[in-house]
Design a protein around this motif. Structure first.
Motif, PDB file in Angstrom:
ATOM      1  N   UNK A 210      -0.526  66.348  65.960  1.00  0.00           N
ATOM      2  CA  UNK A 210      -1.329  67.408  65.676  1.00  0.00           C
ATOM      3  C   UNK A 210      -1.098  67.745  64.040  1.00  0.00           C
ATOM      4  N   UNK A 211      -2.084  68.444  63.408  1.00  0.00           N
ATOM      5  CA  UNK A 211      -1.738  68.907  62.094  1.00  0.00           C
ATOM      6  C   UNK A 211      -1.029  70.038  61.891  1.00  0.00           C
ATOM      7  N   UNK A 212       0.303  70.160  61.374  1.00  0.00           N
ATOM      8  CA  UNK A 212       1.228  71.054  61.390  1.00  0.00           C
ATOM      9  C   UNK A 212       0.814  72.260  60.555  1.00  0.00           C
ATOM     10  N   UNK A 214       2.233  76.143  59.087  1.00  0.00           N
ATOM     11  CA  UNK A 214       3.812  76.884  58.930  1.00  0.00           C
ATOM     12  C   UNK A 214       3.591  77.989  59.814  1.00  0.00           C
ATOM     13  N   UNK A 215       4.809  78.273  60.080  1.00  0.00           N
ATOM     14  CA  UNK A 215       5.136  79.344  61.155  1.00  0.00           C
ATOM     15  C   UNK A 215       4.350  80.670  60.752  1.00  0.00           C
ATOM     16  N   UNK A 216       4.457  81.259  59.357  1.00  0.00           N
ATOM     17  CA  UNK A 216       3.680  82.379  59.095  1.00  0.00           C
ATOM     18  C   UNK A 216       2.410  82.312  59.387  1.00  0.00           C
ATOM     19  N   UNK A 217       1.692  81.287  58.892  1.00  0.00           N
ATOM     20  CA  UNK A 217       0.136  81.041  59.198  1.00  0.00           C
ATOM     21  C   UNK A 217      -0.133  80.939  60.659  1.00  0.00           C
ATOM     22  N   UNK A 218       1.003  80.355  61.448  1.00  0.00           N
ATOM     23  CA  UNK A 218       0.457  80.387  63.045  1.00  0.00           C
ATOM     24  C   UNK A 218       0.715  81.513  63.660  1.00  0.00           C
ATOM     25  N   UNK A 463       3.932  60.354  70.276  1.00  0.00           N
ATOM     26  CA  UNK A 463       3.724  60.912  68.766  1.00  0.00           C
ATOM     27  C   UNK A 463       4.698  60.272  67.859  1.00  0.00           C
ATOM     28  N   UNK A 464       4.650  60.467  66.599  1.00  0.00           N
ATOM     29  CA  UNK A 464       5.421  59.998  65.441  1.00  0.00           C
ATOM     30  C   UNK A 464       6.744  60.422  65.651  1.00  0.00           C
ATOM     31  N   UNK A 465       6.763  61.639  65.842  1.00  0.00           N
ATOM     32  CA  UNK A 465       8.148  62.366  65.854  1.00  0.00           C
ATOM     33  C   UNK A 465       8.831  62.735  67.237  1.00  0.00           C
ATOM     34  N   UNK A 466       9.913  62.545  67.191  1.00  0.00           N
ATOM     35  CA  UNK A 466      10.593  62.736  68.607  1.00  0.00           C
ATOM     36  C   UNK A 466      10.599  64.034  69.043  1.00  0.00           C
ATOM     37  N   UNK A 510       1.518  77.109  69.621  1.00  0.00           N
ATOM     38  CA  UNK A 510       3.215  77.158  69.352  1.00  0.00           C
ATOM     39  C   UNK A 510       3.482  76.074  68.743  1.00  0.00           C
ATOM     40  N   UNK A 511       3.107  74.743  69.304  1.00  0.00           N
ATOM     41  CA  UNK A 511       3.737  73.641  69.125  1.00  0.00           C
ATOM     42  C   UNK A 511       2.965  73.074  67.503  1.00  0.00           C
TER      43      UNK A 511
END
Length: 635
Positions: A210-212, A214-218, A463-466, A510-511
């Motif tokens: 998924x497109x990341x 940032x915490x504050x924006x989410x 996914x690309x990341x663990x 959240x993710x």
């Protein structure tokens, strides 16, 4: 589906287990038939789904089964869904366009069954609260939310290799479409079942990456998603909620904004945590929270009641909550003395979506963010009273491989001798951790499991990341466990369990926040704090809390108190032992260490006990428990 390996687990009926069949209630489930010719069975107690031919729900309340359209263009939504009837009707346009993912974006947790021409899509959720299975027959395909029901069509046995994977890995998607029963296929996490005249197959609807954000924006999106997730369940029924940790307190406060909530705190003095202190203060601060304390007793420990399996409801897979059923029932008993039935909110899965394990350090190393990796490793090291070098060394190996490579390495480990037990927190970070239960299995089972891993590595999709892979697998595991708890609540107390952190839109919100922001050391669950600070929903002293309760004391008390029952359960008559899935020697060693108060593989024992109970329950369940001959076949 693979057919090699150990002999399937064929179970015989016993008198004790038959009592479960006679006194227990089968779970809620849904099912349907797709074929050119008719079917010869229908689910026992099934209610036809309007607009869809040969589709039924079992034990679902009428108000939570809503439909639109009929024939070649039809839609059914089953469960807690925030869409109103008009929105469901308008969604027929999305069905016609076969825009399946759009049907999963409403608040709540639900199953979708959609027909567009000759294509039938059955869509579960992202956390396995509404799992989907299928099996092909000569004349068509059966689908269901219960693998056990499909197995019961012809008595398909348990697949011992798939059960070994469940015990050894704890990640539901490792063997992909292979269910716990032979000839029954499962739909992996993030996939849907698509049936056409040509075939039935699982297809992706959720992106692996998924497109990341940032915490504050989410944060505003997370706040809105959680608020809607709670509101969906507030439909006039009595409301109760756990009031303990940060996650459950958040849900209780959100529900209290809309009406009275019976808030309960399990407060066994052996726990020695501060849950009760925070709960009392929260209830005194937040209007509509009517607080009740649940005291512990000699029986509110792990493994209580396992000498009488007839008191446990049947579940579709091993139910982790059989181990803590007495604790859950104490909470539910307190609720039902205050109100009848209703919906009960739990913070289950809050840890999985609001924070992240330090495994994300492997991703920082993989993406060459070495300075950030070092900074985070230093902070984690201070919390664990170790060195940053030790933390980074644990993360390095996983940063140098992908999922397929990790599985091939794991297969090699399984073909070698079992390891000495080491706590999971001291082992290297892994895409798929090998649990202690794997070392209790026979060489033959370990070999078959290694072969299955090799085959799975050839088609691995991750996914690309663990961290993203681990997050999805944790949620799928927690979702399946929550279904077991849900059956305990519904069967014995008539209470509906609600776990909003497992809802699709909450998970997505959240993710989307990178794991290194959600799990950054130095601030406890920063995403929740960012979402609710200064909103007036949750008291500031709750959001600033950094402690978390634990049940270790009750686990050790239960291990000591009920060691004879566990030794008998996993002893000479053990179904797991007969299949080579458990060796009695390491189990005895675990019980001995636990009795002495020493660290031990509690999680492995927990898994094994749940699986053993499940196998024994299956002995009492035959096709007549699930199916009856259809009127068409009788005629």
């Amino acid at each position: 589906m693979a057919t090699g390996g150990p002999a399937p687990l064929c179970l015989s009926t016993t008198e004790t287990m038959q009592q479960i069949s006679e006194s227990g209630r089968l779970m809620r489930w849904s099912t349907g038939w797709y074929g050119a010719v008719g079917h010869d069975r229908r689910p026992r107690g099934g209610r036809p789904i309007a607009g869809l031919e040969a589709a039924w729900t079992v034990d679902w309340p009428t108000g939570r089964v809503r439909t639109a359209g009929s024939g070649p263009l039809a839609l059914a939504v089953i469960g807690d869904c925030g869409a109103d009837d008009q929105q469901i009707g308008q969604a027929l346009e999305r069905v016609q366009a076969k825009d399946w993912r759009a049907l999963t974006r409403w608040p709540g947790s639900y199953l979708v069954v959609a027909r567009s021409g000759e294509a039938l899509a059955v869509i579960g959720d992202l956390a396995g609260q509404h799992p989907v299975y299928w099996r092909a027959e000569g004349a068509g395909t059966w689908w269901s939310t219960s693998a056990g029901a499909l197995a019961a069509l012809d008595g398909a046995p348990v697949d011992p290799t798939a059960l070994a994977a469940h015990l050894a890995f704890g990640q539901p998607d490792v063997l992909g479409r292979r269910s716990l029963f032979r000839t029954v296929n499962r739909v992996p996490t993030g996939d849907l079942l698509l049936i056409t005249p040509e075939q039935a197959t699982a297809e992706h609807y959720e992106p692996a990456d998924t497109e990341p954000v940032h915490l504050r924006d989410a944060a505003p999106t997370v706040r809105a998603a959680l608020t809607e997730a709670v509101a969906v369940r507030l439909d006039g029924r009595p409301v109760s909620a756990d009031l303990a940790g940060l996650d459950s307190t958040t849900l209780a406060c959100l529900a209290a904004k809309r009406g009275p909530v019976a808030a309960v705190t399990f407060a066994d003095e052996r726990l020695r945590d501060d849950d009760l202190v925070y709960a009392v203060r929260t209830a005194a601060t937040v209007p509509n929270l009517q607080h009740h304390t649940v005291p512990g007793s000699a029986q509110t420990v792990y493994y209580a009641g396992l000498n009488d399996l007839s008191s446990l409801p049947l579940t579709d897979c091993p139910n982790a909550y059989v181990v803590t059923a007495s604790i859950k029932r104490a909470v539910l008993d307190t609720i039902t003395t205050q109100q009848t039935g209703g919906v009960h909110f739990t913070g289950t899965a809050g840890d999985a979506v609001l924070s992240a394990p330090s495994a994300y350090l492997s991703d920082l190393l993989r993406t060459r963010q070495h300075r950030r990796a070092l900074q985070h490793a230093q902070a984690h090291a201070r919390l664990r009273r170790t060195s940053a070098w030790t933390v980074l060394c644990r993360a390095r190996r996983a940063s140098r491989t992908d999922l397929a490579g990790a599985w091939r390495q794991l297969a090699s480990v399984l073909r070698s001798a079992p390891r000495e037990w080491v706590p999971q927190a001291q082992q290297p970070v892994a895409w798929t951790p090998l649990l202690a239960t794997a070392d209790w299995m026979s060489p033959d089972v370990r070999g078959q499991l290694a072969n299955a891993l090799d085959a799975a590595s050839d088609r691995a999709r991750a996914p690309r990341l663990l961290a993203a892979w681990a997050d999805r697998q944790d949620l799928a595991r927690v979702g399946a466990d929550a279904n077991g708890w849900r059956e305990i609540a519904l069967c014995g107390h008539g209470v509906d369990l609600a776990a909003p952190f497992l809802d699709n839109e909450v998970i997505r919100a959240c993710l989307a926040v990178p794991a290194d922001e959600r799990g950054a050391p130095g601030r406890y669950k920063p995403l929740l704090g960012e979402a609710f600070t200064a909103t007036g929903v949750i008291p500031d002293f709750v959001l600033s809390r950094v402690t978390k309760g634990g049940f270790n004391a009750l686990a050790y008390a239960g291990l000591t108190q009920h060691a004879p029952v566990l030794a008998d359960l996993l002893g000479a008559s053990s179904r797991l032992a007969a299949a080579g899935l458990v060796n009695q020697t390491p189990v005895a060693r675990v019980l001995t260490r636990a009795a002495a108060g020493q660290p031990t593989a509690q999680g492995a024992l927990h898994l094994a006990v749940a699986a053993e109970v499940w196998l024994r329950q299956l002995e009492a369940t035959d096709a007549r428990s699930w199916w009856e001959v259809s009127a068409r076949a009788a005629a």
